[in-house]
Enzyme design. Structure first.
Site, mmCIF file in Angstrom:
data_model
loop_
_atom_site.group_PDB
_atom_site.id
_atom_site.type_symbol
_atom_site.label_atom_id
_atom_site.label_comp_id
_atom_site.label_asym_id
_atom_site.label_seq_id
_atom_site.Cartn_x
_atom_site.Cartn_y
_atom_site.Cartn_z
ATOM 1 N N ARG A 81 -41.242 -15.249 22.484
ATOM 2 C CA ARG A 81 -40.034 -15.843 21.929
ATOM 3 C C ARG A 81 -39.259 -14.793 21.122
ATOM 4 N NH1 ARG A 81 -36.417 -20.037 22.497
ATOM 5 N NH2 ARG A 81 -36.162 -21.278 20.622
ATOM 6 N N THR A 84 -31.826 -21.953 31.108
ATOM 7 C CA THR A 84 -33.232 -21.548 31.061
ATOM 8 C C THR A 84 -33.811 -21.588 32.479
ATOM 9 O OG1 THR A 84 -33.393 -22.453 28.821
ATOM 10 C CG2 THR A 84 -35.482 -22.123 29.922
ATOM 11 N N SER A 137 -37.920 -25.826 22.857
ATOM 12 C CA SER A 137 -38.395 -27.028 23.563
ATOM 13 C C SER A 137 -39.100 -26.668 24.877
ATOM 14 C CB SER A 137 -37.213 -27.947 23.882
ATOM 15 O OG SER A 137 -36.586 -28.363 22.702
ATOM 16 N N GLY A 145 -32.993 -27.357 28.037
ATOM 17 C CA GLY A 145 -32.772 -27.520 26.594
ATOM 18 C C GLY A 145 -33.676 -28.584 26.007
HETATM 19 N N1 GLY Z 1 -33.326 -22.299 24.120
HETATM 20 C C1 GLY Z 1 -33.913 -23.471 24.582
HETATM 21 C C2 GLY Z 1 -35.241 -23.724 23.995
HETATM 22 O O1 GLY Z 1 -35.939 -22.790 23.675
HETATM 23 O O2 GLY Z 1 -35.606 -24.837 23.813
#
Ligand code: GLY
Length: 556
Positions: free
Chosen positions: A97, A366, A438, A458
């Site tokens: 991350r 994503t 998420s 998302g």
């Molecule tokens: N950027 C979307 C997530 O990490 O939930």
């Protein structure tokens, strides 16, 4: 040999431990890969054919996705890789991350009056966290792979250098983002043709990205986090108003984390740990649902219970969750079935919450891919830039679009982010902290079948994985049904049930409205689930890609 010694040796020889160790482990009859783009799936199979394992294939797929889906993930982004090693059953989540830059401050996206400045955490260099995907690829290859990183990155380097024919989805994303990307000349130069969108089938070449990948291949993490690429990234970010430093890049490390685990009915669930909320929220919803006989209910009643489970678990997400390296989060309590039993008592009394109007989530940003190799090694990986093309900003000469994952922090308590999600102090910005995600890469396993799955989308990611998990656990349909199932979503705030048109029929819609639900019908579908299923008894492997996307599930 004494009688006693002989007896001892006999007992050791027939002990259950010895018998289990001697049993042949079941093996898949083939390898399966499902990803959001056929060229990425093929890149993974190419690496398997060269002797790589699922972890090498994951490097190849992730890097190829960075090239062919530059709007969804890439070297400028982050994500989570959930691994299962067949040889010893070892499971781990690689947390790649993004981190907040060391110069980040809690209020950096607020104006003098303490209000969030629209767009500041979304557009441009200031919105970007320090990327984790390059470090994730190096870590995967060095610690878990069989092949050198250079070999696993080769298909992606080829696709970037020689080009690839752009798809309908590429055209759609560029069309939607055209006006925004015009503000970022380097990005527009790379992804448009003199300002025009590429036609389907036209070749997009990304020579700067190919060079960045080559640096990574040649020098490992230093090829991105140090030296020439790092300098260009930092210079570009700072010239555009961002706050990155060379130390931010040099300090970045992936973190290996214990996945979140739980059991729903007879299914073992393994999923993402903090700083993704995915596993905790998924497990909370499943624990809540465990108290109901869902099979005995008609669909409208069942859906209502599922909506209420979503509401409660997303409420806890907003209240308690954040990067556990910075704040105390009592994960054990949150995923304890006893806690769910207490929460269940609140379910009948739940009232709509009054919230500012906000979006209820998002559809397809994503990316996700799933891999099972012939030894039974598995990878579920969800990777992101956050919104399409992330921050929109590409430091000149790098070919790397930067994420806007800083918006996943709670820029101000209770102010909704781009997905309408709110958060508490637990997810406030701090230097070096990772924003709450998420993303929900997940393994499901009953006695017979293993499923490796996940999706983009998302805040709706977790509810999508929940719906597929319920179908798997209750034995409804098969892999194709699980990825194509009509979806609905509730995230506590705003108090709205977003749904795909075919999720509820007319009578169910009326029933929900009569019970006081606010419904939001979504145009088109959302999500892009990628699933690989291995039946351990028969050896059969299926790889399926969500029909809403243009991906490919392939078994070889
Ligand atoms: N950027 C979307 C997530 O990490 O939930």
């Amino acid at each position: 040999m004494s009688h006693l010694l002989r007896l001892l040796l006999f007992l050791i020889a027939v002990s259950p431990l010895t018998i289990r160790a001697a049993e042949p482990q079941p093996r898949p009859a083939a390898a399966g890969i499902a990803s959001a783009h056929p060229l990425a799936t093929q890149a993974g199979h190419e690496i398997l054919a060269r002797g790589g394992n699922a972890f090498d294939a994951a490097v190849a797929v992730a890097a190829a996705l960075a090239v062919v889906e530059p709007y969804n993930s890439g070297l400028g982004g982050g994500g989570f890789f959930l691994l299962h090693r067949a040889r010893d059953g070892f499971e781990i989540m690689i947390d790649a991350r993004e981190r907040a830059p060391l110069a980040a401050t809690r209020d950096m996206y607020l104006d003098r009056d303490g209000r969030p400045v629209p767009g500041r955490s979304i557009d441009g260099a200031l919105a970007a966290g320090i990327p984790g995907i390059p470090a994730g690829l190096v870590h995967l290859a060095e610690k878990y792979g069989r092949l050198p990183l250079k070999q696993s990155l080769a298909p992606a380097i080829r696709l970037a250098r020689d080009g690839f024919p752009v798809t309908v989805q590429y055209g759609k994303m560029c069309l939607r983002q055209h006006d925004r990307l015009e503000h970022f000349p380097e990005t527009a130069r790379v992804f448009f043709h003199d300002g025009f969108i590429y036609g389907v089938g036209e070749k997009l070449r990304q020579p700067e990205l190919a060079r960045a990948l080559e640096r990574l291949a040649a020098a490992g993490r230093k090829g991105f986090y140090d030296g020439d690429v790092a300098r260009r990234l930092v210079d570009g970010v700072r010239a555009a108003g961002g706050i990155w430093s060379l130390k931010d890049l040099a300090d970045y490390r992936v973190i290996e984390r214990e996945p979140v685990r739980g059991v729903y009915r007879n299914v073992r669930v393994t999923s993402a740990a903090l700083p993704s909320s995915g596993g905790v929220v998924l497990m909370q919803m499943l624990n809540l649902l465990q108290g109901f006989d869902l099979d005995a209910m008609d669909k409208p009643r069942r859906d209502q219970i599922v909506i209420e489970a979503m509401r409660l678990a997303y409420r806890d997400r907003a209240r308690y969750l954040g990067d556990a390296d910075f704040v105390n989060v009592d994960v054990a309590r949150l995923i304890d079935p006893a806690y769910a039993a207490k929460l269940r008592e609140e379910m009948p009394a739940l009232k709509p919450v009054s919230t500012a109007p906000a979006k209820t989530g998002e559809g397809s940003n994503t990316t996700h891919f799933s891999v099972v190799d012939r030894d039974g090694n598995r990878v579920a990986a969800t990777l992101s830039l956050n919104t399409p093309f992330g921050s929109g900003f590409m430091p000149p000469g790098t070919g790397i679009v930067l994420n806007n994952e800083m918006d996943d922090f709670s820029v101000k308590p209770d102010a909704p982010n781009t997905y309408g999600l709110t958060g508490s102090d637990a997810n406030a910005i701090a230097p070096g902290k990772r924003p709450l995600s998420s993303m929900t890469p997940t393994f499901l396993e009953n006695g017979e079948t293993v499923a490796v799955l996940g999706t983009p989308g998302g805040s709706r990611i977790i509810s999508m994985v929940l719906l597929a998990t319920l179908e798997f656990s209750h034995g409804r349909g098969g892999p194709k049904d699980w990825v194509s199932l009509p979806r609905f979503h509730h995230q506590y705030s705003p108090d709205v049930v977003a749904y795909e048109a075919s999720a509820f029929d007319e009578s169910e819609r009326h029933a929900l409205v009569r019970r006081g639900y606010r419904l939001e019908a979504l145009r088109g579908g959302y999500g892009n689930m990628q699933l690989v299923v291995w039946n351990k008894k028969t050896g059969r492997v299926e790889a399926v890609s969500d029909p809403r996307g243009e991906g490919l599930g392939q078994v070889k």
